[in-house]
Design a protein around this motif. Structure first.
Motif, short mmCIF file in Angstrom:
data_model
loop_
_atom_site.label_atom_id
_atom_site.label_comp_id
_atom_site.label_asym_id
_atom_site.label_seq_id
_atom_site.Cartn_x
_atom_site.Cartn_y
_atom_site.Cartn_z
N UNK A 190 0.84 -1.20 0.00
CA UNK A 190 0.00 0.00 0.00
C UNK A 190 0.87 1.24 0.00
N UNK A 191 0.53 2.22 -0.82
CA UNK A 191 1.21 3.51 -0.81
C UNK A 191 0.59 4.35 0.30
N UNK A 192 1.43 4.91 1.16
CA UNK A 192 0.97 5.67 2.32
C UNK A 192 1.41 7.13 2.19
N UNK A 193 0.44 8.03 2.30
CA UNK A 193 0.69 9.47 2.37
C UNK A 193 0.38 9.86 3.80
N UNK A 194 1.43 10.02 4.60
CA UNK A 194 1.35 10.17 6.05
C UNK A 194 1.59 11.63 6.42
N UNK A 195 0.59 12.27 7.04
CA UNK A 195 0.69 13.67 7.47
C UNK A 195 0.61 13.75 8.97
N UNK A 196 1.48 14.54 9.58
CA UNK A 196 1.45 14.80 11.02
C UNK A 196 1.48 16.30 11.23
N UNK A 197 0.68 16.76 12.21
CA UNK A 197 0.65 18.17 12.57
C UNK A 197 0.86 18.29 14.08
N UNK A 198 1.86 19.04 14.47
CA UNK A 198 2.10 19.28 15.89
C UNK A 198 1.14 20.38 16.34
N UNK A 242 -1.18 15.25 15.80
CA UNK A 242 -2.31 14.61 15.12
C UNK A 242 -1.75 14.00 13.83
N UNK A 243 -2.12 12.74 13.55
CA UNK A 243 -1.58 12.01 12.41
C UNK A 243 -2.73 11.48 11.54
N UNK A 244 -2.61 11.67 10.22
CA UNK A 244 -3.55 11.07 9.27
C UNK A 244 -2.75 10.42 8.16
N UNK A 245 -3.06 9.16 7.91
CA UNK A 245 -2.41 8.41 6.84
C UNK A 245 -3.46 7.98 5.83
N UNK A 246 -3.26 8.31 4.56
CA UNK A 246 -4.13 7.87 3.49
C UNK A 246 -3.46 6.68 2.82
#
Length: 174
Positions: A137-145, A152-156
């Motif tokens: 799976x290709x993961x586009x992982x975003x984290x915001x401090x 907060x983390x969101x992975x598509x």
């Protein structure tokens, strides 16, 4: 007129699929310095969603994070609601002041990470067990401090360019 509407509709559709750019977060606070946030004991709590957005699993995790000679190690232990336990150890190797390479045992190749302001974006290919087989799976992982102690983390998750799921979680410094 018909071509103008078609062009406008296509432009809106393509723009709607665009991801944010890491530079959108330049100057945002609190600054996300991976070597500072990923240090010591952390906890994570999150959900796994299918492509429709339905929560299929939830988990709690512990992360033992450290840095040695400029290279970060994140030892993660995930405990899922069905009792499954997963382990992952990340190695983060800075390649510049704002970029790094990321590797782990179930990551195919090398992930590429970028930091700007309060955000971190990491792209990688994760190999998972799926129906007695392996699935990449290709993961586009975003984290915001969002505070000195919280990210907060969101992975598509995508397969062949199609969104197949997502993961949302909160990481806290202990």
């Amino acid at each position: 007129m018909c071509y103008a509407l078609l062009t406008l509709g296509l432009a809106c559709t393509l723009t709607g699929c665009a991801s944010p750019d890491i530079s959108d977060y330049t100057g945002r606070e609190p600054a996300f310095a991976p070597e500072e946030f990923f240090q010591g004991d952390l906890t994570a709590h999150g959900v796994v969603k299918d492509r429709s957005g339905k929560v299929t699993r939830h988990f709690n995790a512990t992360i033992d994070a450290s840095w040695n000679d400029g290279v970060g190690t994140l030892k993660e232990r995930f405990v899922f609601d069905d009792g499954e336990i997963q382990w992952r150890t990340w190695t983060l190797t800075p390649t510049s002041e704002t970029t790094f390479d990321a590797t782990a045992g179930d990551v195919l190749g090398t992930g590429r990470g970028k930091v700007a302001g309060n955000a971190l974006n990491l792209n990688y290919t994760l190999e998972i067990d799926y129906k007695d087989d392996k699935l990449a799976l290709d993961v586009d992982d975003w984290m915001w401090r969002v505070s000195p102690e919280v990210v907060i983390n969101q992975s598509i998750l995508r397969k062949w360019g199609f969104r197949v799921g997502s993961i949302q979680l909160v990481i806290e410094k202990r």
